[in-house]
Enzyme design. Structure first.
Site, PDB file in Angstrom:
ATOM      1  N   ARG A  34       0.829  -1.216   0.000  1.00 27.97           N
ATOM      2  CA  ARG A  34       0.000   0.000   0.000  1.00 27.97           C
ATOM      3  C   ARG A  34       0.856   1.255   0.000  1.00 27.97           C
ATOM      4  O   ARG A  34       0.491   2.261  -0.612  1.00 27.97           O
ATOM      5  CB  ARG A  34      -0.923  -0.016   1.209  1.00 27.97           C
ATOM      6  CG  ARG A  34      -2.001  -1.058   1.017  1.00 27.97           C
ATOM      7  CD  ARG A  34      -3.011  -1.001   2.109  1.00 27.97           C
ATOM      8  NE  ARG A  34      -4.099  -1.908   1.803  1.00 27.97           N
ATOM      9  CZ  ARG A  34      -4.850  -2.505   2.719  1.00 27.97           C
ATOM     10  NH1 ARG A  34      -4.637  -2.266   3.995  1.00 27.97           N
ATOM     11  NH2 ARG A  34      -5.814  -3.305   2.354  1.00 27.97           N
ATOM     12  N   LYS A 192     -18.142 -16.732   2.613  1.00 28.26           N
ATOM     13  CA  LYS A 192     -19.572 -16.681   2.926  1.00 28.26           C
ATOM     14  C   LYS A 192     -20.425 -15.930   1.911  1.00 28.26           C
ATOM     15  O   LYS A 192     -20.070 -14.845   1.464  1.00 28.26           O
ATOM     16  CB  LYS A 192     -19.767 -16.011   4.289  1.00 28.26           C
ATOM     17  CG  LYS A 192     -19.254 -16.855   5.422  1.00 28.26           C
ATOM     18  CD  LYS A 192     -19.466 -16.152   6.727  1.00 28.26           C
ATOM     19  CE  LYS A 192     -19.189 -17.102   7.891  1.00 28.26           C
ATOM     20  NZ  LYS A 192     -19.289 -16.407   9.168  1.00 28.26           N
ATOM     21  N   GLY A 345      -8.838  -8.943  -0.356  1.00 30.67           N
ATOM     22  CA  GLY A 345      -7.661  -9.209   0.478  1.00 30.67           C
ATOM     23  C   GLY A 345      -7.105 -10.606   0.275  1.00 30.67           C
ATOM     24  O   GLY A 345      -5.904 -10.789   0.023  1.00 30.67           O
ATOM     25  N   GLY A 368     -12.693  -4.011   0.522  1.00 30.43           N
ATOM     26  CA  GLY A 368     -14.066  -3.596   0.821  1.00 30.43           C
ATOM     27  C   GLY A 368     -14.584  -2.572  -0.176  1.00 30.43           C
ATOM     28  O   GLY A 368     -15.733  -2.653  -0.619  1.00 30.43           O
TER      29      GLY A 368
HETATM   30  P1  ADP Z   1     -11.531 -12.006  -0.320  1.00 29.30           P
HETATM   31  O1  ADP Z   1     -10.765 -11.465   0.866  1.00 29.30           O
HETATM   32  O2  ADP Z   1     -10.637 -12.236  -1.495  1.00 29.30           O
HETATM   33  O3  ADP Z   1     -12.738 -11.182  -0.653  1.00 29.30           O
HETATM   34  P2  ADP Z   1     -12.980 -13.873   1.376  1.00 29.30           P
HETATM   35  O4  ADP Z   1     -12.492 -13.140   2.573  1.00 29.30           O
HETATM   36  O5  ADP Z   1     -14.416 -13.799   1.062  1.00 29.30           O
HETATM   37  O6  ADP Z   1     -12.089 -13.479   0.087  1.00 29.30           O
HETATM   38  O7  ADP Z   1     -12.688 -15.427   1.559  1.00 29.30           O
HETATM   39  C1  ADP Z   1     -11.407 -15.966   1.702  1.00 29.30           C
HETATM   40  C2  ADP Z   1     -11.411 -17.171   2.589  1.00 29.30           C
HETATM   41  O8  ADP Z   1     -12.309 -18.163   2.126  1.00 29.30           O
HETATM   42  C3  ADP Z   1     -10.044 -17.833   2.654  1.00 29.30           C
HETATM   43  O9  ADP Z   1      -9.543 -17.723   3.964  1.00 29.30           O
HETATM   44  C4  ADP Z   1     -10.316 -19.276   2.259  1.00 29.30           C
HETATM   45  O10 ADP Z   1      -9.610 -20.223   3.055  1.00 29.30           O
HETATM   46  C5  ADP Z   1     -11.798 -19.411   2.518  1.00 29.30           C
HETATM   47  N1  ADP Z   1     -12.361 -20.525   1.758  1.00 29.30           N
HETATM   48  C6  ADP Z   1     -12.376 -20.699   0.438  1.00 29.30           C
HETATM   49  N2  ADP Z   1     -12.949 -21.878   0.118  1.00 29.30           N
HETATM   50  C7  ADP Z   1     -13.330 -22.466   1.277  1.00 29.30           C
HETATM   51  C8  ADP Z   1     -13.972 -23.690   1.607  1.00 29.30           C
HETATM   52  N3  ADP Z   1     -14.359 -24.545   0.662  1.00 29.30           N
HETATM   53  N4  ADP Z   1     -14.184 -23.953   2.915  1.00 29.30           N
HETATM   54  C9  ADP Z   1     -13.801 -23.078   3.855  1.00 29.30           C
HETATM   55  N5  ADP Z   1     -13.193 -21.911   3.611  1.00 29.30           N
HETATM   56  C10 ADP Z   1     -12.951 -21.602   2.333  1.00 29.30           C
HETATM   57 MG    MG Z   2     -11.044 -11.658   2.955  1.00 30.28          MG
END
Ligand code: ADP
Ligand code: MG
Length: 392
Positions: A34, A192, A345, A368
């Site tokens: 950053r 989620k 992230g 975000g």
């Molecule tokens: P980002 O930060 O890129 O927006 P998220 O924070 O929504 O992504 O999600 C990332 C997390 O999702 C990671 O820590 C990863 O381990 C978890 N994840 C991905 N697939 C699964 C799964 N099948 N079961 C549990 N956790 C998962």
């Molecule tokens: Mg994340």
């Protein structure tokens, strides 16, 4: 909105809000992405002969309770090293800055130490505005938050404009969402559905295909009537997933859902993994990645895409044996002729882990803010800059 590039900054007091929030250990910055991203903006202002003060935050301190753990000292040291000149960290700055020579800068201590920052308190924002002739909002990573240093100050500063980093992020995202080369394919993974429901909904108005992965896909797999065992999924969102599938069908868009998956009894590097069709997932299984067949199906869908938009890993990539799906996806994106944008992230962490960051066409720096922009098409900190430009 006004842009920093279009304003003569020579001799002016310029207050720049940057996102310098970096991981720190033992008083040192351990990853300076950053800071590096903000550097061209700061350098441009210095080169233009501005008297620069930079506002930034670190961590989530309690307002009104300055604590050394969230001091910007390590960031000031790091900036000094990168700029090749000392960067003074000003602890008490809100009631008045020291004299700054043209072409020089100071860093203001953690803006989140100030009471009223989060609530966008107008009195605090007015004090910030009084410190400058020109306010530059350049912190894309916090542009989805209306706070005193990202929003209120823009209302009261004599002149308020967007910095080059913020402009570039907003211009790129706007362009891709409004005029994408089609087919537009989005990949939304991660943990989620609940955290990304709005984004999924908004994307379904625009995309030709929506690939779901990760814990999000598990909820869709459940919505298709398959068992998901001990997998991370959200039973209360199964109805939402069904609604999204129906919405996609109505639009003639597709939501390809994993057909075979990598399962293990628990999420650990020593767990025994099995690949199986989604219909065969048992009560003791956790779905932790997409299987090879699904990976090639996804790769096929990405091959002829015009634009690819990626947020969220499709498996628990932090553990090597569940990283294969996410890695295959990254490779398929890199191999496709599509214009690719990645953000989030954990998505960026996965790309770093695979050493594939520079194989995307565009990396969006704010997690975000990236998702909010996709969902709503605008950001509070940008809205106020546009409003100021129109008022004139
Ligand atoms: P980002 O930060 O890129 O927006 P998220 O924070 O929504 O992504 O999600 C990332 C997390 O999702 C990671 O820590 C990863 O381990 C978890 N994840 C991905 N697939 C699964 C799964 N099948 N079961 C549990 N956790 C998962
Ligand atoms: Mg994340």
């Amino acid at each position: 909105m006004l842009r920093m590039e279009d304003i003569d900054l020579a001799g002016k007091r310029v207050l720049i809000r940057e996102d310098l929030n970096s991981p720190v250990a033992d008083g040192r910055v351990t990853s300076d992405e950053r800071i590096q991203a903000s550097l061209p903006t700061i350098q441009a202002a210095l080169d233009a002969g501005a008297r620069v003060a930079v506002m930034a935050h670190l961590g989530r301190p309690k307002e009104g309770q300055p604590d050394d753990a969230s001091s910007l000292k390590p960031v000031a040291d790091h900036l000094s090293a990168l700029l090749g000149k000392p960067v003074e960290l000003v602890r008490d700055w809100i009631d008045g800055l020291p004299e700054i020579e043209p072409g020089h800068m100071v860093l203001c201590e953690n803006v989140r130490w100030l009471e009223g920052e989060k609530a966008n308190d107008p009195e605090l924002a007015k004090k910030m505005a009084a410190l400058c002739d020109v306010y530059v909002m350049d912190a894309f990573g916090v542009a989805h938050r209306a706070q005193a240093s990202t929003h209120g100050v823009a209302e009261y500063a004599p002149l308020a404009c967007a910095g080059p980093l913020l402009s570039r992020e907003v211009d790129t995202l706007k362009h891709v969402l409004e005029n994408p080369r089609r087919p537009l394919t989005a990949i939304v993974g991660g943990s989620k559905v609940s955290t990304k429901l709005g984004v999924l909904d908004a994307l379904l108005d625009k995309v030709d295909r929506l690939i779901v992965g990760g814990g999000i896909a598990n909820t869709f797999i459940a919505a298709e009537g398959h068992p998901v065992g001990k997998s991370l999924y959200e039973p209360e969102l199964v109805e939402s997933a069904k609604r999204l599938i129906a919405k996609a069908e109505e639009r003639g868009a597709a939501i390809p859902i994993p057909t075979e998956v990598v399962v293990a009894p628990y999420a650990h590097s020593d767990a025994l993994t099995t690949i199986k069709p989604v219909a065969d997932v048992s009560d003791d299984d956790m779905i932790l990645d997409v299987g090879p067949e699904t990976r090639s199906r996804y790769a096929g869908l990405l091959e002829d895409a015009g634009t690819i938009f990626w947020n969220g890993p499709v498996g628990m990539f932090e553990i090597d044996q569940f990283a294969g799906g996410t890695r295959a996806l990254a490779e398929a994106i890199a191999a496709s002729g599509a214009y690719s944008i990645a953000g989030g992230g954990d998505t960026l962490a996965a790309l770093r882990q695979f050493m594939m960051t520079d194989r995307m066409d565009y990396i969006c720096t704010g997690g975000g803010a990236f998702l909010e922009f996709v969902e709503h098409g605008h950001l509070p900190a940008v809205d106020i800059l546009e409003q100021r430009a129109n008022d004139k």
